[in-house]
Design a protein around this motif. Sequence first.
Motif, PDB file in Angstrom:
ATOM      1  N   SER A 207      11.980  -4.314  -8.601  1.00  0.00           N
ATOM      2  CA  SER A 207      13.146  -3.437  -8.519  1.00  0.00           C
ATOM      3  C   SER A 207      13.213  -2.807  -7.124  1.00  0.00           C
ATOM      4  N   PRO A 208      14.151  -3.233  -6.279  1.00  0.00           N
ATOM      5  CA  PRO A 208      14.253  -2.648  -4.935  1.00  0.00           C
ATOM      6  C   PRO A 208      14.520  -1.142  -4.974  1.00  0.00           C
ATOM      7  N   LEU A 209      15.373  -0.696  -5.892  1.00  0.00           N
ATOM      8  CA  LEU A 209      15.744   0.717  -5.938  1.00  0.00           C
ATOM      9  C   LEU A 209      14.571   1.601  -6.345  1.00  0.00           C
ATOM     10  N   ARG A 210      13.859   1.222  -7.401  1.00  0.00           N
ATOM     11  CA  ARG A 210      12.737   2.049  -7.854  1.00  0.00           C
ATOM     12  C   ARG A 210      11.600   2.028  -6.829  1.00  0.00           C
ATOM     13  N   TYR A 211      11.423   0.911  -6.161  1.00  0.00           N
ATOM     14  CA  TYR A 211      10.422   0.856  -5.092  1.00  0.00           C
ATOM     15  C   TYR A 211      10.829   1.765  -3.946  1.00  0.00           C
ATOM     16  N   GLN A 212      12.106   1.769  -3.600  1.00  0.00           N
ATOM     17  CA  GLN A 212      12.611   2.631  -2.534  1.00  0.00           C
ATOM     18  C   GLN A 212      12.397   4.106  -2.857  1.00  0.00           C
ATOM     19  N   PHE A 213      12.695   4.508  -4.098  1.00  0.00           N
ATOM     20  CA  PHE A 213      12.499   5.906  -4.501  1.00  0.00           C
ATOM     21  C   PHE A 213      11.024   6.300  -4.426  1.00  0.00           C
ATOM     22  N   PHE A 214      10.151   5.400  -4.857  1.00  0.00           N
ATOM     23  CA  PHE A 214       8.700   5.650  -4.798  1.00  0.00           C
ATOM     24  C   PHE A 214       8.270   5.908  -3.361  1.00  0.00           C
ATOM     25  N   ARG A 215       8.649   5.040  -2.437  1.00  0.00           N
ATOM     26  CA  ARG A 215       8.232   5.180  -1.045  1.00  0.00           C
ATOM     27  C   ARG A 215       8.887   6.388  -0.379  1.00  0.00           C
ATOM     28  N   GLN A 216      10.136   6.674  -0.704  1.00  0.00           N
ATOM     29  CA  GLN A 216      10.812   7.840  -0.140  1.00  0.00           C
ATOM     30  C   GLN A 216      10.131   9.137  -0.581  1.00  0.00           C
ATOM     31  N   THR A 217       9.739   9.190  -1.843  1.00  0.00           N
ATOM     32  CA  THR A 217       9.047  10.374  -2.368  1.00  0.00           C
ATOM     33  C   THR A 217       7.778  10.648  -1.577  1.00  0.00           C
ATOM     34  N   TYR A 218       7.032   9.590  -1.276  1.00  0.00           N
ATOM     35  CA  TYR A 218       5.764   9.733  -0.564  1.00  0.00           C
ATOM     36  C   TYR A 218       5.971   9.984   0.929  1.00  0.00           C
ATOM     37  N   GLU A 219       7.130   9.583   1.461  1.00  0.00           N
ATOM     38  CA  GLU A 219       7.432   9.845   2.861  1.00  0.00           C
ATOM     39  C   GLU A 219       7.853  11.302   3.048  1.00  0.00           C
ATOM     40  N   ILE A 220       8.596  11.834   2.079  1.00  0.00           N
ATOM     41  CA  ILE A 220       9.042  13.229   2.141  1.00  0.00           C
ATOM     42  C   ILE A 220       7.873  14.186   1.937  1.00  0.00           C
ATOM     43  N   GLU A 221       7.021  13.877   0.947  1.00  0.00           N
ATOM     44  CA  GLU A 221       5.862  14.723   0.635  1.00  0.00           C
ATOM     45  C   GLU A 221       4.589  13.956   0.987  1.00  0.00           C
ATOM     46  N   LYS A 222       4.161  14.079   2.233  1.00  0.00           N
ATOM     47  CA  LYS A 222       3.056  13.254   2.736  1.00  0.00           C
ATOM     48  C   LYS A 222       1.719  13.569   2.062  1.00  0.00           C
ATOM     49  N   SER A 223       1.606  14.742   1.446  1.00  0.00           N
ATOM     50  CA  SER A 223       0.355  15.081   0.763  1.00  0.00           C
ATOM     51  C   SER A 223       0.104  14.191  -0.447  1.00  0.00           C
ATOM     52  N   LEU A 224       1.134  13.487  -0.915  1.00  0.00           N
ATOM     53  CA  LEU A 224       0.979  12.575  -2.052  1.00  0.00           C
ATOM     54  C   LEU A 224       0.350  11.254  -1.641  1.00  0.00           C
ATOM     55  N   GLN A 225       0.383  10.959  -0.351  1.00  0.00           N
ATOM     56  CA  GLN A 225      -0.062   9.652   0.120  1.00  0.00           C
ATOM     57  C   GLN A 225      -1.561   9.436  -0.117  1.00  0.00           C
ATOM     58  N   LEU A 226      -1.873   8.218  -0.524  1.00  0.00           N
ATOM     59  CA  LEU A 226      -3.267   7.825  -0.753  1.00  0.00           C
ATOM     60  C   LEU A 226      -3.445   6.412  -0.234  1.00  0.00           C
ATOM     61  N   GLY A 227      -4.530   6.177   0.481  1.00  0.00           N
ATOM     62  CA  GLY A 227      -4.781   4.866   1.052  1.00  0.00           C
ATOM     63  C   GLY A 227      -5.608   3.980   0.141  1.00  0.00           C
ATOM     64  N   GLY A 228      -6.446   3.163   0.760  1.00  0.00           N
ATOM     65  CA  GLY A 228      -7.248   2.208   0.010  1.00  0.00           C
ATOM     66  C   GLY A 228      -8.471   2.843  -0.632  1.00  0.00           C
ATOM     67  N   VAL A 229      -9.297   1.994  -1.226  1.00  0.00           N
ATOM     68  CA  VAL A 229     -10.442   2.497  -1.989  1.00  0.00           C
ATOM     69  C   VAL A 229     -11.718   2.451  -1.167  1.00  0.00           C
ATOM     70  N   THR A 230     -12.626   3.333  -1.496  1.00  0.00           N
ATOM     71  CA  THR A 230     -13.951   3.379  -0.867  1.00  0.00           C
ATOM     72  C   THR A 230     -14.931   2.522  -1.673  1.00  0.00           C
ATOM     73  N   TYR A 231     -16.100   2.300  -1.083  1.00  0.00           N
ATOM     74  CA  TYR A 231     -17.155   1.595  -1.820  1.00  0.00           C
ATOM     75  C   TYR A 231     -17.575   2.403  -3.046  1.00  0.00           C
ATOM     76  N   GLY A 232     -17.513   3.730  -2.945  1.00  0.00           N
ATOM     77  CA  GLY A 232     -17.880   4.573  -4.082  1.00  0.00           C
ATOM     78  C   GLY A 232     -16.939   4.385  -5.256  1.00  0.00           C
ATOM     79  N   TRP A 233     -15.635   4.344  -4.970  1.00  0.00           N
ATOM     80  CA  TRP A 233     -14.651   4.119  -6.039  1.00  0.00           C
ATOM     81  C   TRP A 233     -14.856   2.742  -6.656  1.00  0.00           C
TER      82      TRP A 233
END
Length: 314
Positions: A207-233
């Motif tokens: 879904s292009p639209l739902r993907y766009q909303f997801f990424r826009q949300t994380y661009e507006i509120e950068k504290s939500l952003q999370l990267g890749g996983v650690t060896y611990g995870w």
Amino acid sequence: MFYSTESELLAQQCTIKRFFAQQFTTQYLSTPHGNLYYGFAIPKHAKTAIVISTGRIEGLDKYQELIWELYNNGYAIFIIDHQGQGRSYRTLANPHKGYVNKFNDYADDLALFDKTVIAQHWQGKKILLGHSMGGAIAYNFLARHKHNYQGVFLSAPMFDIYTKGTPRPIAKLAASIACLLGCQQYYALGQKDYHPDEFSLNTLTSSPLRYQFFRQTYEIEKSLQLGGVTYGWLNAVFKFIDQLTQQNVTIPLFVASAQCDVIVDNQAQQQLVKRLPNAKIHTFPSAKHELLFEQDHIRQAVLTRFYQFCNSLT
């Protein structure tokens, strides 16, 4: 039954924002390790509460469409950002690193949320809705903690993972050795800080639209952003997967499996369902991993099965 649609979603944004401003409560739950962000909404005459356990890189901000939709269908909703995700506390200095000490920690947080916040506001019928990692957390919680849930619906649950270009046994061994060497807080090979893929490259939804909303949300509120996983995870997840066969859930369980999933292993879902007497599984054709954020024809099929499952429980 009301279904949110892609064609109306853009026009509904003001309505959804107003709902969250006026009818949705957000607070923090204090734990010995940090504060967990959560939210809830209870419509008048609600007979059932849905408790949402979100996947990796997710939190309640991403689930606004679904929460609003469930509320309009008369369901009470409770949702918490897992530790290390969303607006909840993050353990490491680099907040982009996906990390957990033990996988059980997630379920223990959910148990605390259940017996304090949810029990304070709701005493009726309860159903767990878990997606991906959140599905594994929900299962772990139900297997290890005393509870009063009537059923659990799992969307593409993480009962095993794909390790992409690295053979799984090597990835598992590397994570174990890295942790033994004290490198549990390092990114696993190939992992990095948050980076949004172009829609054409994404493996989450068609879904292009739902993907766009997801990424826009994380661009507006950068504290939500999370990267890749650690060896611990990674090591914590492999340990959880290894002891899955020793965990049992006796309440009705439904697994919604995505046919085109390349994030989690569908075969592991089939194997788990086979050994549980009260479990069912259904594979949704052409679906990518994020069933609850897919195109309408897939998403509505998933939610129809979800509503049927909820209605079947007493």
